[in-house]
Design a protein around this motif. Structure first.
Motif, short mmCIF file in Angstrom:
data_model
loop_
_atom_site.label_atom_id
_atom_site.label_comp_id
_atom_site.label_asym_id
_atom_site.label_seq_id
_atom_site.Cartn_x
_atom_site.Cartn_y
_atom_site.Cartn_z
N MET A 1 0.82 -1.20 0.00
CA MET A 1 0.00 0.00 0.00
C MET A 1 0.86 1.26 0.00
SD MET A 1 -2.94 -1.22 2.72
CE MET A 1 -3.85 0.32 2.65
N ILE A 2 1.95 1.24 0.77
CA ILE A 2 2.83 2.41 0.81
C ILE A 2 3.46 2.63 -0.56
CG2 ILE A 2 4.89 3.42 1.86
CD1 ILE A 2 2.41 3.30 3.71
N TYR A 3 3.81 1.57 -1.25
CA TYR A 3 4.32 1.71 -2.62
C TYR A 3 3.27 2.39 -3.51
CZ TYR A 3 5.47 0.57 -7.43
OH TYR A 3 5.71 0.66 -8.78
N GLU A 4 2.01 1.98 -3.38
CA GLU A 4 0.96 2.59 -4.19
C GLU A 4 0.70 4.04 -3.77
OE1 GLU A 4 -2.21 -0.24 -3.75
OE2 GLU A 4 -1.36 -1.60 -5.25
N LEU A 5 0.91 4.35 -2.50
CA LEU A 5 0.83 5.74 -2.05
C LEU A 5 1.93 6.57 -2.72
CD1 LEU A 5 -0.70 7.65 -0.05
CD2 LEU A 5 1.12 7.14 1.60
N TYR A 6 3.12 5.99 -2.81
CA TYR A 6 4.22 6.65 -3.52
C TYR A 6 3.85 6.92 -4.99
CZ TYR A 6 8.08 6.16 -6.85
OH TYR A 6 8.87 6.28 -7.95
N LEU A 7 3.24 5.92 -5.66
CA LEU A 7 2.83 6.13 -7.05
C LEU A 7 1.86 7.30 -7.17
CD1 LEU A 7 2.24 2.50 -8.41
CD2 LEU A 7 4.25 3.95 -8.72
N GLU A 8 0.92 7.38 -6.23
CA GLU A 8 -0.05 8.48 -6.23
C GLU A 8 0.66 9.82 -6.02
OE1 GLU A 8 -4.11 9.97 -6.29
OE2 GLU A 8 -3.32 7.97 -6.72
N GLY A 9 1.71 9.80 -5.21
CA GLY A 9 2.40 11.05 -4.87
C GLY A 9 3.46 11.48 -5.87
N LYS A 10 3.75 10.66 -6.87
CA LYS A 10 4.81 11.01 -7.83
C LYS A 10 4.53 12.33 -8.53
CE LYS A 10 6.89 7.93 -10.42
NZ LYS A 10 7.15 6.79 -11.34
N SER A 11 3.26 12.59 -8.81
CA SER A 11 2.91 13.85 -9.47
C SER A 11 3.16 15.05 -8.57
CB SER A 11 1.44 13.84 -9.92
OG SER A 11 0.58 13.67 -8.80
N ASP A 12 3.26 14.81 -7.24
CA ASP A 12 3.58 15.88 -6.29
C ASP A 12 5.07 15.87 -5.93
OD1 ASP A 12 0.95 17.02 -5.87
OD2 ASP A 12 0.44 15.11 -4.92
N GLY A 13 5.86 15.09 -6.67
CA GLY A 13 7.30 15.08 -6.44
C GLY A 13 7.80 14.02 -5.48
N TRP A 14 6.94 13.08 -5.12
CA TRP A 14 7.39 12.03 -4.20
C TRP A 14 8.51 11.21 -4.83
CZ3 TRP A 14 4.04 9.27 -0.14
CH2 TRP A 14 3.36 10.22 0.63
N THR A 15 9.49 10.86 -3.99
CA THR A 15 10.70 10.18 -4.45
C THR A 15 10.90 8.89 -3.67
OG1 THR A 15 11.71 12.32 -4.96
CG2 THR A 15 13.18 10.41 -4.79
N LEU A 16 11.24 7.84 -4.42
CA LEU A 16 11.53 6.53 -3.82
C LEU A 16 13.02 6.26 -4.00
CD1 LEU A 16 10.09 3.85 -2.68
CD2 LEU A 16 10.30 3.02 -5.02
N ASN A 17 13.76 6.16 -2.89
CA ASN A 17 15.19 5.92 -3.00
C ASN A 17 15.53 4.46 -2.66
OD1 ASN A 17 15.09 5.73 -0.21
ND2 ASN A 17 16.04 7.73 0.15
N GLN A 18 16.80 4.14 -2.64
CA GLN A 18 17.26 2.77 -2.42
C GLN A 18 16.81 2.24 -1.06
OE1 GLN A 18 21.42 1.96 -3.41
NE2 GLN A 18 21.62 0.83 -1.50
N ARG B 1 -0.89 -6.89 -8.43
CA ARG B 1 -0.45 -5.66 -7.75
C ARG B 1 0.89 -5.87 -7.06
NH1 ARG B 1 -5.19 -4.08 -3.70
NH2 ARG B 1 -3.63 -2.56 -3.05
N THR B 2 1.00 -7.02 -6.40
CA THR B 2 2.21 -7.33 -5.64
C THR B 2 3.42 -7.41 -6.57
OG1 THR B 2 0.78 -8.68 -4.23
CG2 THR B 2 3.15 -8.86 -3.89
N PHE B 3 3.27 -8.14 -7.67
CA PHE B 3 4.39 -8.29 -8.60
C PHE B 3 4.72 -6.97 -9.29
CE2 PHE B 3 3.06 -12.85 -8.53
CZ PHE B 3 4.24 -13.35 -7.99
N ASN B 4 3.71 -6.14 -9.54
CA ASN B 4 3.98 -4.83 -10.14
C ASN B 4 4.84 -3.98 -9.21
OD1 ASN B 4 2.56 -5.34 -12.49
ND2 ASN B 4 0.66 -4.43 -11.74
N ALA B 5 4.52 -4.03 -7.92
CA ALA B 5 5.32 -3.29 -6.94
C ALA B 5 6.73 -3.84 -6.87
CB ALA B 5 4.65 -3.36 -5.57
N ALA B 6 6.85 -5.17 -6.77
CA ALA B 6 8.18 -5.79 -6.67
C ALA B 6 9.03 -5.49 -7.90
CB ALA B 6 8.03 -7.29 -6.47
N GLN B 7 8.38 -5.44 -9.05
CA GLN B 7 9.11 -5.21 -10.31
C GLN B 7 9.87 -3.89 -10.27
OE1 GLN B 7 6.59 -4.83 -13.76
NE2 GLN B 7 8.24 -5.30 -15.18
#
Length: 314
Positions: A126-143, A168-174
């Motif tokens: 869910m947090i990964y999907e929250l990050y996807l939602e926030g990308k348009s607001d500049g959210w960044t996922l680092n290592q 959904r799970t495999f999309n996130a893991a990918q």
């Protein structure tokens, strides 16, 4: 709901993130993974992760020790925790606004904003999907955040073996594995066990006698744990021990502690969370927890679970 959470995070200068007691990789992964995303996206915000540390999870993160006054005017987020009783660090309600993010059935709602999705494999997903939602607001996922979220997903899906694993799970893991963290080291930390734990697992398997219904019962009194030098917390490492055994539909662990007997229930078909709810617990249909206060009460839970397994047509 995700946009409301993102808006709240953008508005608050202090954000404090909690998770449940007796944490697992998904608890740490979602809690600290979210914190890392926020810190990377909003470097001027004060972000804290709180709760009692579990030394077996130090390879994932270390937590913060903060004073009560940090909660004044703070946004508090609780990850991966179905009910308020199980929130680690009960100061969670001292902030200005409270958000619940969880993938367990929402039988005990709490918080000003709730995002609960029982169809998600894990709160880390869910947090990964929250990050996807926030990308348009500049959210960044680092290592670091990618490693934490991946660990949470792997932990709660049993390395992608449990039925909760979806597209959904495999999309996130990918995407998460495209970040340059050491997956081998992560797996070693998650799954390698010391020799006393391995011997204890052997003891449990050698004494296993499944019931006619397909139910397997593991009783772990303090004397047995002490004999092998195994702590109650360490027993979570072999909770999936019966998952590969043909003919076993569900299994239950009873782990005796000083003032309570902790119960872990797992299933390959029968719905077990309703039994858990009868004994001070709850959880997912195939993975739940409970607690009893005597071995006599444990036997009552066994009989209830036995009936569920008998009624199951797998």
């Amino acid at each position: 709901m995700k946009s409301e959470i993102i808006k709240a995070i953008s508005e608050y200068n202090t954000i404090i993130i909690h998770r449940h007691v007796r944490p697992d990789p998904d608890a740490y992964g979602s809690q600290v993974g979210l914190a890392k995303i926020i810190q990377e996206t909003y470097p001027n915000k004060d972000v804290y992760v709180v709760g009692e540390e579990d030394s077996s999870l130090n390879y994932l993160a270390r937590l913060d020790d903060i004073e009560d006054d940090k909660y004044k005017d703070a946004l508090v987020i609780v990850c991966d925790t179905a009910n308020e009783e199980r929130i680690c660090d009960q100061r969670y309600n001292q902030g200005q606004k409270l958000i619940k993010i969880d993938h367990h059935p929402n039988r005990e709602p709490y918080g000003d904003i709730m995002w609960v999705d029982p169809d998600a494999s894990s709160t880390s997903e869910m947090i990964y999907e929250l990050y996807l939602e926030g990308k348009s607001d500049g959210w960044t996922l680092n290592q670091d955040s990618a490693k934490l979220l991946y660990a949470g997903i792997v932990g709660d899906t049993g390395r992608f073996l449990f039925p909760s694993t979806t597209e959904r799970t495999f999309n996130a893991a990918q995407e998460l594995v495209t970040h340059n963290f050491d997956r081998k080291a992560l797996y070693d930390n998650m799954y390698q066990v010391p020799i006393n734990i391995a011997k204890f697992k052997g003891e449990l398997l050698s004494s296993l006698e499944p019931r006619e219904s397909g139910l397997a019962v593991f009783k772990l009194p303090k004397e047995l744990l002490n004999e092998y030098g195994v702590s109650a917390d360490e027993t979570h490492t072999f909770v999936g021990i019966a998952g590969d055994i043909k003919g076993i539909h569900a299994w239950v662990f009873f782990v005796e502690e000083d003032d309570v007997i902790r119960v872990r229930l797992r299933s390959k078909g029968p719905v077990i969370n309703e039994v858990a709810a009868q004994f001070n617990g709850g959880g997912h249909p195939m993975a739940s927890g409970a607690k009893v206060f005597s071995w006599e009460e444990a036997d009552q839970l066994i009989e209830a679970l036995d009936q569920v397994c008998h009624a199951f047509e797998g």
